[in-house]
Design a protein around this motif. Sequence first.
Motif, mmCIF file in Angstrom:
data_model
loop_
_atom_site.group_PDB
_atom_site.id
_atom_site.type_symbol
_atom_site.label_atom_id
_atom_site.label_comp_id
_atom_site.label_asym_id
_atom_site.label_seq_id
_atom_site.Cartn_x
_atom_site.Cartn_y
_atom_site.Cartn_z
ATOM 1 N N ARG A 181 4.071 -2.297 -44.125
ATOM 2 C CA ARG A 181 4.374 -3.160 -45.284
ATOM 3 C C ARG A 181 3.543 -4.426 -45.254
ATOM 4 N N SER A 182 3.371 -5.006 -44.087
ATOM 5 C CA SER A 182 2.625 -6.255 -43.977
ATOM 6 C C SER A 182 1.146 -6.063 -44.316
ATOM 7 N N LEU A 183 0.656 -4.836 -44.178
ATOM 8 C CA LEU A 183 -0.750 -4.551 -44.463
ATOM 9 C C LEU A 183 -0.986 -4.175 -45.922
ATOM 10 N N GLY A 184 0.102 -3.993 -46.668
ATOM 11 C CA GLY A 184 -0.065 -3.720 -48.086
ATOM 12 C C GLY A 184 0.594 -2.468 -48.607
ATOM 13 N N ALA A 185 1.338 -1.753 -47.764
ATOM 14 C CA ALA A 185 2.031 -0.553 -48.233
ATOM 15 C C ALA A 185 3.183 -0.942 -49.153
ATOM 16 N N THR A 186 3.229 -0.343 -50.335
ATOM 17 C CA THR A 186 4.333 -0.562 -51.262
ATOM 18 C C THR A 186 5.625 0.000 -50.697
ATOM 19 N N ARG A 187 5.503 1.127 -50.018
ATOM 20 C CA ARG A 187 6.685 1.812 -49.474
ATOM 21 C C ARG A 187 6.340 2.382 -48.114
ATOM 22 N N ALA A 188 7.092 1.996 -47.092
ATOM 23 C CA ALA A 188 6.951 2.550 -45.748
ATOM 24 C C ALA A 188 8.074 3.548 -45.529
ATOM 25 N N ILE A 189 7.719 4.764 -45.126
ATOM 26 C CA ILE A 189 8.658 5.878 -45.047
ATOM 27 C C ILE A 189 8.887 6.256 -43.587
ATOM 28 N N SER A 190 10.133 6.228 -43.151
ATOM 29 C CA SER A 190 10.465 6.652 -41.791
ATOM 30 C C SER A 190 10.478 8.173 -41.727
ATOM 31 N N TYR A 191 9.530 8.747 -40.985
ATOM 32 C CA TYR A 191 9.528 10.213 -40.900
ATOM 33 C C TYR A 191 10.682 10.742 -40.050
ATOM 34 N N ARG A 192 11.371 9.860 -39.353
ATOM 35 C CA ARG A 192 12.530 10.291 -38.569
ATOM 36 C C ARG A 192 13.793 10.377 -39.427
ATOM 37 N N ASP A 193 13.895 9.523 -40.432
ATOM 38 C CA ASP A 193 15.137 9.420 -41.198
ATOM 39 C C ASP A 193 14.991 9.768 -42.671
ATOM 40 N N PHE A 196 9.467 12.453 -46.718
ATOM 41 C CA PHE A 196 8.379 11.864 -47.512
ATOM 42 C C PHE A 196 8.124 12.653 -48.794
ATOM 43 N N VAL A 197 8.454 13.940 -48.795
ATOM 44 C CA VAL A 197 8.273 14.741 -50.009
ATOM 45 C C VAL A 197 9.163 14.208 -51.128
ATOM 46 N N GLU A 198 10.419 13.952 -50.814
ATOM 47 C CA GLU A 198 11.344 13.451 -51.833
ATOM 48 C C GLU A 198 10.941 12.049 -52.297
ATOM 49 N N VAL A 199 10.509 11.205 -51.348
ATOM 50 C CA VAL A 199 10.080 9.858 -51.715
ATOM 51 C C VAL A 199 8.899 9.924 -52.680
ATOM 52 N N MET A 200 7.931 10.791 -52.380
ATOM 53 C CA MET A 200 6.749 10.883 -53.233
ATOM 54 C C MET A 200 7.084 11.520 -54.586
ATOM 55 N N LYS A 201 7.970 12.491 -54.603
ATOM 56 C CA LYS A 201 8.361 13.095 -55.879
ATOM 57 C C LYS A 201 9.024 12.065 -56.786
ATOM 58 N N GLU A 202 9.889 11.219 -56.206
ATOM 59 C CA GLU A 202 10.536 10.165 -56.992
ATOM 60 C C GLU A 202 9.519 9.167 -57.545
ATOM 61 N N ALA A 203 8.423 8.970 -56.800
ATOM 62 C CA ALA A 203 7.400 8.021 -57.224
ATOM 63 C C ALA A 203 6.414 8.629 -58.219
#
Length: 322
Positions: A181-193, A196-203
């Motif tokens: 996030r500090s480097l510029g990511a709009t959304r940081a996704i925890s692959y443990r919890d 990422f497929v659902e996060v990207m589909k929503e986006a």
Amino acid sequence: MRAAVTSGSGGPDVLSVGEVPEPTAAAGEVLLDVVATAVNRADTLQRMGSYPPPPGASEVIGLECSGRVAALGEGVEGWSVGDEVCALLAGGGYAERVAVPVGQVMPVPSGVSLLEAAALPEVAATVWSNVFMTAHLAKGERLLVHGGAGGIGTMAIQLAAARGAEVFATGGSAEKLELCRSLGATRAISYRDEDFVEVMKEAGGADVILDNMGASYLGRNVSALATGGRLVIIGMQGGTKGELDINALLRKRASVTATSLRARPLAEKAAICCGVVENVWPLVASGAIRPVVDRTMPLEDLATAHQLMEDGSHSGKIVLTL
């Protein structure tokens, strides 16, 4: 000269520092006095015997370095002895001297120290060539970066964000997600919890995915793509053989590309380095992109550095000093 040597293929314990013959600058090459180099995952694969250098390249491990010009080979112009530079290598970085094709020698970006510069060539060339030259990420598009807190990931986040893309990045700890996030990511996704497929589909789906996992993520990456999306595979940490749903690609008019950098022809690598100097270095000089260095260690600690790389607890790059 001092350089990394191995007692055979295996774990980090096969590494040590020994004496090897000094290289000389052939026609079209620049001889560098190495100040620092950086550890890449490909270095660990070479140590294990699964990623040998291309024909004619140095057997010494090391895919990038920073240093000073020591000598110029026949026909080399544009550089002078003593110039401070960094370079993309096919091998030889873990040594006091290395000979480099002139097209792969780059100036140190303004405001960057020689030690920091050692962390830039491989990640900058990898991200520029894959995300922009191959996948043609455009302003306003969505990029998904796997392993966002790694060396390549930290560069990909910063460069894509600086060029106006919306960046999503995966990570495995709260600290790494915060770094993304500090480097510029709009959304940081925890692959443990999270998925990422659902996060990207929503986006709305990823226009470009930069993937270091390979087989284990193949199907999910395709699912996460937007219509017209481009998946670029640059690593195989999750295996080499996966099942690809061609119908899913057809429905999305998507593409899958796999690339490597080390074995490309000299002309291609020179073109990539030119693109980096023209498009990436100004952003580094302006402060929009910064080298992310986890720690600096002497070359004698290279076995520890390789163990840290394999443990995955670091963020950004591990730099070795000569």
